[in-house]
Motif scaffolding. Structure first.
Motif, PDB file in Angstrom:
ATOM      1  N   HIS A  89      18.187 -24.313  11.467  1.00  0.00           N
ATOM      2  CA  HIS A  89      18.640 -25.294  12.451  1.00  0.00           C
ATOM      3  C   HIS A  89      17.451 -25.616  13.336  1.00  0.00           C
ATOM      4  O   HIS A  89      16.641 -24.742  13.640  1.00  0.00           O
ATOM      5  CB  HIS A  89      19.778 -24.674  13.279  1.00  0.00           C
ATOM      6  N   LEU A 116      22.601 -14.498   3.335  1.00  0.00           N
ATOM      7  CA  LEU A 116      22.702 -15.935   3.605  1.00  0.00           C
ATOM      8  C   LEU A 116      21.740 -16.294   4.729  1.00  0.00           C
ATOM      9  O   LEU A 116      21.585 -15.540   5.695  1.00  0.00           O
ATOM     10  CB  LEU A 116      24.123 -16.335   4.014  1.00  0.00           C
ATOM     11  N   ASP A 174      26.416 -23.761   9.276  1.00  0.00           N
ATOM     12  CA  ASP A 174      26.344 -22.513  10.049  1.00  0.00           C
ATOM     13  C   ASP A 174      26.931 -21.359   9.249  1.00  0.00           C
ATOM     14  O   ASP A 174      27.918 -21.535   8.526  1.00  0.00           O
ATOM     15  CB  ASP A 174      27.191 -22.637  11.328  1.00  0.00           C
ATOM     16  N   ILE A 175      26.394 -20.191   9.430  1.00  0.00           N
ATOM     17  CA  ILE A 175      26.923 -19.031   8.714  1.00  0.00           C
ATOM     18  C   ILE A 175      27.533 -18.037   9.686  1.00  0.00           C
ATOM     19  O   ILE A 175      27.236 -18.057  10.881  1.00  0.00           O
ATOM     20  CB  ILE A 175      25.830 -18.355   7.853  1.00  0.00           C
ATOM     21  N   LEU A 190      21.009 -18.686  23.520  1.00  0.00           N
ATOM     22  CA  LEU A 190      21.770 -18.646  22.281  1.00  0.00           C
ATOM     23  C   LEU A 190      23.095 -17.919  22.520  1.00  0.00           C
ATOM     24  O   LEU A 190      23.115 -16.698  22.659  1.00  0.00           O
ATOM     25  CB  LEU A 190      20.948 -17.918  21.206  1.00  0.00           C
ATOM     26  N   THR A 203      18.941 -18.205  10.931  1.00  0.00           N
ATOM     27  CA  THR A 203      19.981 -17.180  10.975  1.00  0.00           C
ATOM     28  C   THR A 203      20.031 -16.484   9.618  1.00  0.00           C
ATOM     29  O   THR A 203      19.843 -17.126   8.585  1.00  0.00           O
ATOM     30  CB  THR A 203      21.353 -17.817  11.255  1.00  0.00           C
ATOM     31  N   LEU A 257      15.481 -22.481  14.471  1.00  0.00           N
ATOM     32  CA  LEU A 257      16.364 -21.311  14.560  1.00  0.00           C
ATOM     33  C   LEU A 257      16.768 -20.912  13.151  1.00  0.00           C
ATOM     34  O   LEU A 257      17.333 -21.716  12.402  1.00  0.00           O
ATOM     35  CB  LEU A 257      17.609 -21.662  15.384  1.00  0.00           C
ATOM     36  N   PHE A 313      21.100 -23.358  22.003  1.00  0.00           N
ATOM     37  CA  PHE A 313      20.183 -24.005  22.962  1.00  0.00           C
ATOM     38  C   PHE A 313      20.820 -25.173  23.726  1.00  0.00           C
ATOM     39  O   PHE A 313      20.142 -25.809  24.526  1.00  0.00           O
ATOM     40  CB  PHE A 313      18.912 -24.511  22.260  1.00  0.00           C
ATOM     41  N   PHE A 335      23.991  -9.478  11.622  1.00  0.00           N
ATOM     42  CA  PHE A 335      23.833 -10.900  11.922  1.00  0.00           C
ATOM     43  C   PHE A 335      22.569 -11.022  12.753  1.00  0.00           C
ATOM     44  O   PHE A 335      22.466 -10.417  13.818  1.00  0.00           O
ATOM     45  CB  PHE A 335      25.048 -11.402  12.703  1.00  0.00           C
ATOM     46  N   THR A 388      19.428 -13.591  14.369  1.00  0.00           N
ATOM     47  CA  THR A 388      18.883 -14.917  14.659  1.00  0.00           C
ATOM     48  C   THR A 388      17.419 -14.766  15.045  1.00  0.00           C
ATOM     49  O   THR A 388      17.044 -13.811  15.727  1.00  0.00           O
ATOM     50  CB  THR A 388      19.621 -15.593  15.827  1.00  0.00           C
ATOM     51  N   HIS A 422      20.448 -19.626   7.226  1.00  0.00           N
ATOM     52  CA  HIS A 422      20.702 -20.986   7.706  1.00  0.00           C
ATOM     53  C   HIS A 422      19.564 -21.419   8.619  1.00  0.00           C
ATOM     54  O   HIS A 422      19.049 -20.607   9.402  1.00  0.00           O
ATOM     55  CB  HIS A 422      22.026 -21.050   8.459  1.00  0.00           C
ATOM     56  N   TYR A 433      27.060 -17.430  15.896  1.00  0.00           N
ATOM     57  CA  TYR A 433      26.572 -18.132  17.097  1.00  0.00           C
ATOM     58  C   TYR A 433      27.222 -19.506  17.168  1.00  0.00           C
ATOM     59  O   TYR A 433      27.861 -19.961  16.214  1.00  0.00           O
ATOM     60  CB  TYR A 433      25.046 -18.252  17.093  1.00  0.00           C
ATOM     61  N   PHE A 438      30.869 -11.999  13.378  1.00  0.00           N
ATOM     62  CA  PHE A 438      29.893 -12.362  14.411  1.00  0.00           C
ATOM     63  C   PHE A 438      29.260 -13.681  14.017  1.00  0.00           C
ATOM     64  O   PHE A 438      28.989 -13.916  12.840  1.00  0.00           O
ATOM     65  CB  PHE A 438      28.805 -11.276  14.532  1.00  0.00           C
TER      66      PHE A 438
END
Lengths: 325, 325, 325, 325
Positions: free
Chosen positions: B279, B275, B262-263, C217, B288, B286, C191, B228, B230, B277, C187, C185
């Protein structure tokens, strides 16, 4: 203050002992002996102790202590004591299985008393040497002793129990590798676990004619701490009556409790407790028992024994906050 | 049928390759070479394969294969190829980091093409040798490439990612011991992970003037599979516009998808998917990204590359049922 | 003995408070108020307390206590105090975020002091009301305060942190279902986490001209207890010098320690400790911080505050045995 | 192409069915019916399907399908079929326990055949309706059937098994909350699990005079997928002979395998396999059995049944890559 030493200081049970003894009001931890880690800080190995102590592992044994805990691998306590003779003044509490069976209990003029307070608290109080029970053996005996004591074991007993990865010791192995054990389940040593000897010995000491079989299947669970054990056997009696027998048997035990409702393992994790639950279906009595394998199943019970020998409250240093989650 | 061989057959990535190739309609697994396990059944090591195959590990390399996968530790592929020269007829797909950087890509007259299909599918189709991307490198590049391709990286990038215990290889170590890793979290190699080279190389190949810094903090999670990641950076543009850029960039990618919501990591575990995502908060974008480190991050992508080279559908053998739970 | 009451007794933080206070030498737990559980045993809800206490949840508030802990959901403390007015004699320690920011700190003639002992121990000692810090806020402030205090924050700060499932409260939700969270996992609140306010407030109180951004985050980890936080920022100074600044800053703090070596989360689980580690790469200073979200991040710190107010040793009742495994 | 529909599409077993059928070469998934999710994308609920399908949940049942899978809660299949009558042309495969016992198997002129291919493959091939076995029932029957078939059950059988959290369904409950289940262990429904009926029925169908008791203790494990079951009983015969009986019994079974070595649960997770191991100690035969509760224990076996009915290879669509880690 009781001066205490630990032999074999790098393992799980030694770590737990250190954690307990550092907060014990009546103990001064004199030394922690470890050949492999001599000179290092305890917190280099037991890394949660950072900030709790600046003690270092010792490379020599201080024989001038009131009590010494042997946290050595099975078979190694005998070898250690052969080379390192403590005076009679020093209480020895051995966490291995070297001295648990009666035929093994005499050594160097010492008599090792089996240190299960729920079974023989009075002998423990007088003891100079303790053979601390095994973890599975503790959970299973606490499930069976009131039944044996009331001569109610009339049939074979079927036991299934699961233990955490700390039960396997600190050494790296295939079955303690994270990728293997995570979300996995398996059994080991079916019907032949080394704790059967002490279990049978205790049961027979309470129910002398006991001639049934105890079938015990141990399992590896995907958690680090804890034992969850179930035992069932034929029982024609009344559930409430046997509950009372258990409650009475443990009336004076400060850590062993009978629960009216089903129990789950995390109720006891990171405590010195044993929880017991009784359930009856048709003519089968099902007894469930949970302990933390490193505490009531090892180091916590070792401190219980020390407390009893030195005339302290049995719970001294052992009112531990459970982690629960 | 494509004749395939695997070198270094006992590790995690080899295991995954075997699992995939045994079900691949166009591949015949000729041999799996492992010095340490020669003669043993594959299922002695990869124990889930019991019932799936009776193949044994080979002690010799069969050079008469169409494709060979090198599943060796980093640095060992070069050494292996020095001693074991394949003819030009044999496609080599190397899963180590030995040939991923341009300066390392020429070897034995071969040119290793960086095997990230989302970046350079056309070159891969023509390739005779593939340097298969790293796992973190795959997750992070797929998060960044559309941004670079659209020349939208104008500021430093801050990346935090977590990987499972299989990312650390099969060898036993302190941080892969169950009792250490269970319910734990920690970082490693802060800002210096070995995958930074390939990430920077790919970003620069798309946004040539790129001169910002990429800060990458990798972490060890308490799970076995998955990554995962970010990444965030200053971005003054419009969120919907950048979503469209990402969606367009991956329009032809059969495994990489942009999610509107969101993932979470388990959406991709045991699949070859990535995947993504997007934001935006204030002027921060951001991004992900989730993959399975052993599949899209290693063996799945290796098979994608093989499929492309041999003119098969890119998804052949890779429509894997996710485990999800 | 200090007479103590707890409001909102069924949640995680109340459970931890009860666990601590039952073993606290100077506290008598007068009542635990819970509307939903009135009349039930504490151990019906906090099931590890079986054998530890026979107290039942109260359906009325006893106003005649020395200290009351509010363990209510955010926003509910204000509502509760509106209807239940305690005399000035009673210390209020509120675990919600209702009174943490200066503009919110005056209420009913009381001034709520922000209860982070490492920041303002002297004010706490004199306080009649405490706003106990948030869990993430505690971990992050302890990572940043010495830097701010030494006016060394000269650039934006990038924070990534992960918390356990107890951080989400006891209510059942999609992301606390076992099948979702196990080995997963993700988020949340990128922010915009609600703890940013108190973090910025404390940083500015130490470094008054602070005008940089803090990017935070937060993540959901697949464990129950603990927070692992990393923060990095540009820092041109010397690593050893900044280590000394941290060590000096925490010289009198009994629970916050600077580790020379890398830290991992389980070093602090089930303790009231915070461990800090400093690392420098090029011109980036990386600060890592670990706490148990329910202890130093909530109930443990609440008891620290109580100890300080009542003139007890700050560590009273808080030398908890870590679970470590 | 076989036109297939799914009723009750939001649960775990429906999710698994969808995952399998989307990759099945001979199935066209016509509709997935869910009252609570009608109109939503499948991937809104089964979030790993993002990128795999754009199908939405239907709010009406399409009766014009070749096969319909009922993934409803126990007791709800009857109610559903009362209101929604399919023609004889449509095969019904019901995953609940509504029709598994002979007295319940006749319904609406249909006769539901118990769908355990290892037991009655020939009947299944001719069936118009299938009662798909329970998860525990599958693991346990596969452990016992060869013993019953060879008339070797001469004594009571003692079974202990553990299942993952997906076994409890998608609804949120105390024992599926992450903080409860993580690193925990407990039993439930001791000796009275609802699968006992079908287990006894199958055993008696093979060993007609069977009059012994089967004691079954189910447990909740801290993992999401999988069942690990042990069964033991008195057996005076030869271990190698009984191994041969098992191997012969499963000679034609494409998913059930007898392992020479000890087995562990993750060998079968995310596959449709069942692994069996036989061990003898003194006069006790210990049989271990592992399956994935959602695959061989539910949706995988449902597809096996469909394959058999439609004359496809039994393994079609079911050669799934195990996750193993």
């Amino acid at each position: 203050m009781i001066k205490a030493g630990i032999i074999g200081g790098a393992g799980y049970t030694a770590g737990e002992l250190i954690r307990i003894l550092l907060n014990h009001n009546y103990v001064d931890l004199s030394f922690v002996f470890s050949t492999s880690n001599a000179g290092n800080l305890l917190s280099d190995v037991h890394q949660d102790l950072l900030g709790s102590t600046d003690i270092r592992f010792a490379d020599t044994v201080d024989f001038n202590v009131d009590v010494v805990f042997l946290c050595l691998g099975h078979g190694n306590s005998t070898a250690f004591l052969d080379k390192n003779v403590f005076s009679e003044e020093t209480i020895i509490i051995d966490l291995s299985n070297d001295f648990r069976l009666k035929p093994d209990a005499e050594f160097q003029g010492r008599e090792f008393i089996y240190g299960l307070p729920e079974l023989n608290k009075d002998e423990i109080k007088q003891a100079g040497s303790i053979a601390n029970p095994g973890c599975f053996a503790t959970a299973i005996q606490l499930a069976l002793l009131p039944l044996a004591d009331s001569k109610n074991i009339t049939s074979d007993i079927h036991i299934n129990a699961v233990t955490g990865a700390t039960g396997a010791g600190t050494s790296l192995s295939a079955t303690t590798h994270y990728t293997w054990r995570d979300n996995n389940f398996s059994y080991y040593k079916p019907f032949t676990h080394q704790h059967m000897g002490e279990i049978n010995q205790s049961v027979k000491s309470l129910q002398s004619g006991f001639d049934k079989e105890i079938f015990f299947l141990p399992n590896r669970g995907n958690f680090s701490r804890g034992i969850f054990a179930t035992a069932y056997t034929k029982f024609e009696g009344d559930l409430e009556a046997i509950k009372k027998i258990y409650t009475d048997f443990y009336a004076e035990a400060p850590f062993t409790f009978v629960s009216e409702t089903d129990i789950h393992m995390k109720q006891v994790v990171n405590t010195n407790k044993c929880l017991i639950h009784l359930h009856k279906h048709n003519n089968q009595l099902l007894i469930t028992s949970c302990i933390d394998n490193l505490l009531k199943g090892a180091s916590g019970q070792a401190v219980e024994n020390m407390n009893l020998i030195f005339g302290l409250p049995q719970t001294e240093g052992l009112n531990l906050k459970g982690s629960y989650f």
